[in-house]
Design a protein around this motif. Structure first.
Motif, PDB file in Angstrom:
ATOM      1  N   GLY A 134      48.853  44.618  43.701  1.00  0.00           N
ATOM      2  CA  GLY A 134      47.442  45.334  43.801  1.00  0.00           C
ATOM      3  C   GLY A 134      46.544  45.084  42.544  1.00  0.00           C
ATOM      4  N   ALA A 135      47.280  44.880  41.492  1.00  0.00           N
ATOM      5  CA  ALA A 135      46.413  44.735  40.229  1.00  0.00           C
ATOM      6  C   ALA A 135      45.952  43.226  40.202  1.00  0.00           C
ATOM      7  CB  ALA A 135      47.185  44.972  38.977  1.00  0.00           C
ATOM      8  N   TRP A 136      46.797  42.444  40.691  1.00  0.00           N
ATOM      9  CA  TRP A 136      46.367  40.950  40.611  1.00  0.00           C
ATOM     10  C   TRP A 136      45.231  40.769  41.762  1.00  0.00           C
ATOM     11  CZ3 TRP A 136      52.146  39.427  41.634  1.00  0.00           C
ATOM     12  CH2 TRP A 136      52.680  39.357  40.352  1.00  0.00           C
ATOM     13  N   ALA A 137      45.448  41.582  42.561  1.00  0.00           N
ATOM     14  CA  ALA A 137      44.342  41.340  43.867  1.00  0.00           C
ATOM     15  C   ALA A 137      42.886  42.158  43.322  1.00  0.00           C
ATOM     16  CB  ALA A 137      44.734  41.955  45.058  1.00  0.00           C
ATOM     17  N   VAL A 138      42.989  43.270  42.865  1.00  0.00           N
ATOM     18  CA  VAL A 138      41.717  43.954  42.174  1.00  0.00           C
ATOM     19  C   VAL A 138      41.149  43.033  40.954  1.00  0.00           C
ATOM     20  CG1 VAL A 138      40.958  45.937  41.208  1.00  0.00           C
ATOM     21  CG2 VAL A 138      42.430  46.000  42.866  1.00  0.00           C
ATOM     22  N   ALA A 139      41.870  42.424  40.081  1.00  0.00           N
ATOM     23  CA  ALA A 139      41.024  41.488  39.316  1.00  0.00           C
ATOM     24  C   ALA A 139      40.824  40.415  39.871  1.00  0.00           C
ATOM     25  CB  ALA A 139      42.418  40.956  38.217  1.00  0.00           C
ATOM     26  N   SER A 140      41.141  39.771  41.002  1.00  0.00           N
ATOM     27  CA  SER A 140      40.817  38.521  41.571  1.00  0.00           C
ATOM     28  C   SER A 140      39.538  39.030  42.396  1.00  0.00           C
ATOM     29  CB  SER A 140      41.672  38.083  42.708  1.00  0.00           C
ATOM     30  OG  SER A 140      42.963  37.593  41.899  1.00  0.00           O
ATOM     31  N   LEU A 141      39.455  40.179  42.778  1.00  0.00           N
ATOM     32  CA  LEU A 141      38.481  40.722  43.784  1.00  0.00           C
ATOM     33  C   LEU A 141      37.006  40.786  42.903  1.00  0.00           C
ATOM     34  CD1 LEU A 141      37.003  42.169  46.221  1.00  0.00           C
ATOM     35  CD2 LEU A 141      37.933  44.201  45.185  1.00  0.00           C
ATOM     36  N   ALA A 142      37.306  41.226  41.667  1.00  0.00           N
ATOM     37  CA  ALA A 142      35.988  41.405  40.644  1.00  0.00           C
ATOM     38  C   ALA A 142      35.604  39.916  40.450  1.00  0.00           C
ATOM     39  CB  ALA A 142      36.392  41.972  39.505  1.00  0.00           C
ATOM     40  N   VAL A 143      36.396  38.968  40.338  1.00  0.00           N
ATOM     41  CA  VAL A 143      35.806  37.519  40.081  1.00  0.00           C
ATOM     42  C   VAL A 143      34.932  37.059  41.406  1.00  0.00           C
ATOM     43  CG1 VAL A 143      36.460  35.267  39.544  1.00  0.00           C
ATOM     44  CG2 VAL A 143      37.553  37.071  38.411  1.00  0.00           C
ATOM     45  N   TYR A 144      35.555  37.408  42.546  1.00  0.00           N
ATOM     46  CA  TYR A 144      35.095  36.814  43.944  1.00  0.00           C
ATOM     47  C   TYR A 144      33.702  37.467  44.025  1.00  0.00           C
ATOM     48  CZ  TYR A 144      39.327  34.566  44.776  1.00  0.00           C
ATOM     49  OH  TYR A 144      40.489  33.643  45.029  1.00  0.00           O
ATOM     50  N   GLU A 145      33.544  38.935  43.652  1.00  0.00           N
ATOM     51  CA  GLU A 145      32.259  39.327  43.990  1.00  0.00           C
ATOM     52  C   GLU A 145      31.281  38.966  42.910  1.00  0.00           C
ATOM     53  OE1 GLU A 145      33.935  44.122  45.294  1.00  0.00           O
ATOM     54  OE2 GLU A 145      33.795  43.367  42.887  1.00  0.00           O
ATOM     55  N   GLU A 146      31.325  38.198  41.820  1.00  0.00           N
ATOM     56  CA  GLU A 146      30.732  37.664  40.968  1.00  0.00           C
ATOM     57  C   GLU A 146      30.356  36.582  41.676  1.00  0.00           C
ATOM     58  OE1 GLU A 146      31.658  37.438  37.072  1.00  0.00           O
ATOM     59  OE2 GLU A 146      31.978  39.643  36.729  1.00  0.00           O
ATOM     60  N   LEU A 147      31.176  35.739  41.878  1.00  0.00           N
ATOM     61  CA  LEU A 147      31.123  34.262  42.585  1.00  0.00           C
ATOM     62  C   LEU A 147      30.454  34.276  43.704  1.00  0.00           C
ATOM     63  CD1 LEU A 147      34.520  32.672  42.071  1.00  0.00           C
ATOM     64  CD2 LEU A 147      32.481  32.447  40.582  1.00  0.00           C
ATOM     65  N   ALA A 148      30.217  35.486  44.586  1.00  0.00           N
ATOM     66  CA  ALA A 148      29.651  35.603  45.746  1.00  0.00           C
ATOM     67  C   ALA A 148      28.092  35.516  45.571  1.00  0.00           C
ATOM     68  CB  ALA A 148      29.716  36.806  46.413  1.00  0.00           C
ATOM     69  N   ASP A 149      27.517  35.687  44.381  1.00  0.00           N
ATOM     70  CA  ASP A 149      26.216  35.650  44.057  1.00  0.00           C
ATOM     71  C   ASP A 149      25.605  34.006  44.216  1.00  0.00           C
ATOM     72  OD1 ASP A 149      25.844  38.244  43.490  1.00  0.00           O
ATOM     73  OD2 ASP A 149      26.022  37.798  41.207  1.00  0.00           O
ATOM     74  N   ARG A 150      26.755  33.197  44.438  1.00  0.00           N
ATOM     75  CA  ARG A 150      26.287  31.646  44.452  1.00  0.00           C
ATOM     76  C   ARG A 150      26.978  31.067  45.541  1.00  0.00           C
ATOM     77  NH1 ARG A 150      28.058  32.065  39.342  1.00  0.00           N
ATOM     78  NH2 ARG A 150      29.568  30.541  39.303  1.00  0.00           N
ATOM     79  N   PRO A 151      26.824  31.358  46.659  1.00  0.00           N
ATOM     80  CA  PRO A 151      28.041  31.156  47.906  1.00  0.00           C
ATOM     81  C   PRO A 151      27.837  29.713  48.202  1.00  0.00           C
ATOM     82  CG  PRO A 151      26.095  32.299  48.587  1.00  0.00           C
ATOM     83  CD  PRO A 151      25.965  32.411  47.131  1.00  0.00           C
ATOM     84  N   GLU A 152      26.573  28.941  47.999  1.00  0.00           N
ATOM     85  CA  GLU A 152      26.658  27.678  48.303  1.00  0.00           C
ATOM     86  C   GLU A 152      27.549  26.528  47.294  1.00  0.00           C
ATOM     87  OE1 GLU A 152      24.010  29.285  48.073  1.00  0.00           O
ATOM     88  OE2 GLU A 152      23.113  29.621  50.153  1.00  0.00           O
TER      89      GLU A 152
END
Length: 312
Positions: A64-82
């Motif tokens: 759970g902790a690893w997944a939530v930490a990763s989720l935060a990164v992916y949410e930021e990266l989603a600003d630049r999907p291409e």
């Protein structure tokens, strides 16, 4: 994490776990090389569906902790999907209740109960694009990726060695607790579906899901324990399409673009720890992520990097 340059680290493995761990280390100022038997686009990570969700991975409190930490990164990266390959996409997990999930679920914004399941807006990662982006980011941080076949972790010439070999750890460590869970996908021309859907059957090796990706709609799937076959099975493919078409009838006639097979590196629990090599150098293990290597990649990478830095 200490950002001073220090002893070299060699990361073994070029899947999402290896590349992400190498990025964290290199951007912290470490001298990093990645040794890989095959390029990232030929790893299991490259054929993954790419939906963020803890699936077939233990132990849940750590996951759970690893997944939530990763989720935060992916949410930021989603600003630049291409550029990054990461998008935020709406969808439904059929047959799952909030009560079935761990405390981590409370950290997933927008996760809510709907008739028959849970709805959420989650990261969907186009893995070929994302792996290429990780390699580019790695290069910008001064690290290099080399094609090397490793048969003995103790022979890797670095003060700190990080083992991100996934299923390869079964023979390399050796660790018989690592075993394959075969997953087969069918990629079809998308008839206009913009949301993802999953319905897992824990009593069998079959599940039903579809995930929209830029290159087509990914239909799944299977979870076949201890099956090493990388050849797509036509009967399995037909059954996958039929299950998905039962949910979205327009998929019955969708044009098939390709078939994918990957072997998830399953283990009773993720192995994320530091051990001494016979000569006293440090070996950090980061493998056994099952069906959720992408989901926990950044959380595990940060913990593995901390262990490597402390050792170096």
């Amino acid at each position: 994490m200490d950002s001073e340059p220090s002893a070299e680290v060699i990361v073994v493995g070029s899947g999402v776990a290896g590349l992400t761990t190498a990025v964290v280390l290199a951007e912290a100022g470490r001298r990093v090389r990645v040794w890989a038997r095959e390029p990232a686009e030929r790893t299991t990570s490259a054929v993954a569906g790419g939906l963020w969700w803890p699936y077939r991975i233990e132990p849940e409190p750590l996951v759970g902790a690893w997944a939530v930490a990763s989720l935060a990164v992916y949410e930021e990266l989603a600003d630049r999907p291409e550029e990054t390959g990461v998008r935020l996409v709406d969808g439904v997990h059929q047959g799952i209740r909030l009560d079935d999930l761990g405390a981590w679920a409370g950290r997933v914004a927008g996760l809510r109960a709907v008739p028959g399941g849970l709805a959420a807006r989650l990261p969907v990662i186009d893995m070929p694009v994302h792996l290429a982006w990780l390699r580019e980011r790695l290069g910008k941080a001064g690290a290099v990726v080399e094609t090397r076949e490793v048969t003995d972790l103790a022979a890797v010439p670095a003060p700190v060695v990080v083992n991100c070999t996934g299923l390869g750890a079964r023979s390399l460590v050796p660790d018989p607790a690592v075993r394959p869970v075969r997953g087969q996908l069918v990629v079809v021309a998308n008839p206009g579906i913009t949301t993802w859907y999953t319905s897992a059957d824990d009593t069998s090796g079959a599940s039903t899901y579809f995930i929209p990706q830029p290159g087509g709609l990914l239909l799944g799937g299977t979870a076949e324990d201890d099956d090493w076959s990388l050849e797509p099975d036509p009967a399995t493919a037909a059954a996958i399409v039929a299950r998905c078409a039962a949910v979205r009838p327009e998929l019955a006639d969708a044009r098939v673009l390709s078939h994918r097979v990957g072997l998830r590196p399953a283990r009773p629990a993720v192995r994320l720890e530091r051990r001494p090599l016979p000569d006293g150098r440090a070996l950090v293990h980061n493998y056994g992520h099952g069906g959720a290597g992408i989901t926990v990649a950044w959380g595990c990478a940060r913990e593995a990097a901390e262990l490597a830095v402390a050792a170096g």
